[in-house]
Write an enzyme that holds these catalytic residues in place. Structure first.
Site, short mmCIF file in Angstrom:
data_model
loop_
_atom_site.label_atom_id
_atom_site.label_comp_id
_atom_site.label_asym_id
_atom_site.label_seq_id
_atom_site.Cartn_x
_atom_site.Cartn_y
_atom_site.Cartn_z
N ALA A 78 -82.01 27.03 17.70
CA ALA A 78 -82.99 26.35 16.69
C ALA A 78 -81.66 26.26 15.44
CB ALA A 78 -83.82 27.46 16.17
N LYS A 79 -82.28 25.83 14.26
CA LYS A 79 -81.13 25.58 13.40
C LYS A 79 -81.86 25.27 12.29
CE LYS A 79 -76.30 25.39 12.79
NZ LYS A 79 -75.36 26.35 14.34
N GLY A 80 -81.52 25.91 11.20
CA GLY A 80 -81.93 25.39 9.75
C GLY A 80 -81.10 25.76 8.69
#
Lengths: 47, 436
Positions: free
Chosen positions: B125-127
């Site tokens: 994931a990344k955000g």
């Protein structure tokens, strides 16, 4: 793996893992000037 | 405002596969192209590959905060969750003006492969929030972090998705996020984020981990080519955390670190630098280039030094089509994310210069994140010695898995790493099946 471009001209913010102290310097500090804790370059991913 | 959307499909461009794309190709396009390239080597269901081209979910949120002067500014934040077939999503949260939905999707996909190649029970994931953190006061950054935490609270958690520091965020940011999450959930839940200060559940050995993994992988790849660390000459581009920790560990193991650099340029001593004697900023500002050494050199010259091992560990895209032919090192270990462009990777492959890819070499960071998460969910603290011992074990195991694919298939180290990662993710998808 590709990351976003970084502009490494100028000062870099480093944050202490221990006390949260943030310093703006041109060279990586070995340790936090306040508490001696390890410093993280806030311009780079940790993972 | 909260919305969940799917990613548009793109056709593969006719460009070679490598560690990083061209300037015109977005992060998600590059990540998809690399996925398809790796899939060519692996016997997996094409439907699984198609599923992996798309993130499971992208949460886009509006983050309003009150500025110190009483006005309100509104920012946009994202959390892109790529794949969780092997475990909770894992990846950084960044505060940076260039944060976009597609960048989060592409970087989240890479986190899936990084966790899988290390055999960690995490997905990718990344955000982040599209904001210049330098334009905010500390109080404003705290309000931004806490509001963003609330906006994504439903999709994060120690068994769902575990953020970490990234560009523009740090241990304090993670402490605020953990506090906001814990207060709303009604209990202290340190395992919701990693990269925290040790006093609230952070691990020892965090800051050294990526550099440590670079050194371990360098030692292993040297052994693979029947070379000994002792006497091996190493040039490090960069003298930040990754390069400094890798250089010192390799120096301890007998390597001769002949060159290091910072933004101002590099220093070179063919007899070897004393990596522990290079003073800190507190002792001597701009320490690297002011050292009393035989030679100084530019960052460009450092990349072309005739050394055994070159470790680009500063920024991305430093090895390009323009300088790949002039690289004289026998071996390259990627300490930074994406230091080698696709075109450079092809030129170096033609010249039989092995490149150990970033998703393996600098994976010590996410591996120690895994250790931090284990400590948090088990309510136990590990010593620095245990962290380093476990990191050694995990890195050597991952290296051996990648080496087995490299030797069996005759592919590049990068392809071997992606094959290991994709095989694990794809096999898990095939075994679990498609719900419902």
């Amino acid at each position: 793996m590709r990351d976003v471009e970084q502009d490494h001209d100028g000062e870099t913010p480093y944050e202490c893992f221990g006390c949260g102290n943030v310093v703006l310097v041109t060279d990586r500090p070995e340790s936090c000037p306040d508490c001696g804790g390890p410093m993280r370059n806030r311009l780079t991913p940790l993972e | 405002m909260t919305s969940e959307t799917a990613t548009e499909r793109v056709e593969p461009p006719e460009t070679p596969s490598g560690s990083s794309g061209t300037g015109s190709e977005s992060a998600v396009e590059t990540a998809r192209r690399q996925l398809r390239h790796a899939a060519e080597h692996v016997d997996i269901d094409p439907d699984v590959v198609e599923r992996l081209e798309h993130p499971t979910k992208v949460q886009e949120v509006t983050v309003p905060i009150e500025r110190d002067d009483g006005t309100v500014d509104v920012f946009t934040g994202y959390r892109a969750q790529h794949d969780s077939v092997r475990g909770p999503y894992k990846g950084g949260l960044r505060f940076h003006p260039d944060v976009t939905r597609d960048e989060c999707v592409g970087l989240g996909m890479w986190m899936t492969w990084k966790c899988a190649v290390m055999d960690l029970p995490f997905g990718g994931a990344k955000g982040g929030v599209a904001v210049d953190p330098k334009a905010l006061s500390a109080a404003e950054r705290e309000r931004l972090t806490r509001r963003f935490a609330e906006e994504i609270r439903g999709i994060i958690g120690p068994t769902k998705d575990i953020p970490a520091p990234d560009m523009g965020t740090g241990p304090r940011t993670m402490a605020w996020l953990m506090d906001a999450y814990s207060m709303q959930e009604g209990e202290t839940i340190p395992g919701v984020v990693t990269g925290k200060p040790p006093i609230v559940g952070g691990s020892e050995g965090r800051e050294e981990a990526p550099g440590r993994s670079v050194a371990i992988v360098t030692r292993e790849v040297l052994d693979c080519y029947d070379r000994n660390v002792t006497g091996t000459t190493v040039a490090m581009q960069g003298y930040g955390s990754v390069a400094a920790n890798a250089a010192r560990l390799l120096d301890d193991w007998g390597a001769t670190v002949v060159a290091v650099s910072d933004v101002n340029g590099g220093i070179y001593d063919p007899d070897g630098l004393d990596t522990r004697a290079i003073p800190s900023h507190d002792e001597e500002p701009e320490a690297v280039t002011r050292r009393d050494v035989p030679e100084t050199l530019t960052n460009a010259e450092l990349l072309e030094l005739d050394v055994d091992v070159l470790v680009p560990a500063a920024v991305g895209n430093v090895l390009t089509a323009d300088n790949a032919a002039d690289v004289s090192a026998d071996l390259i270990v990627e300490g930074a994310n994406g230091p080698t462009t696709s075109a450079a990777a092809e030129i170096l492959a033609d010249r039989d210069v092995p490149i150990v890819p970033d998703i393996l070499a600098n994976a010590g960071g996410v591996t120690v994140s895994y250790f931090e998460w284990l400590q948090d969910i088990n309510r136990r603290s590990w010593s620095l010695e245990r962290v380093n011992d476990e990191l050694e074990t995990e890195m050597v195991a991952a290296w051996n898995d990648v080496r087995a694919e490299h030797d069996a298939r005759g592919v590049t180290w990068r392809d071997a790493a992606y094959i290991v990662a994709l095989s694990r993710v794809a096999e898990a998808h095939e075994v679990r099946g498609l719900w419902p």
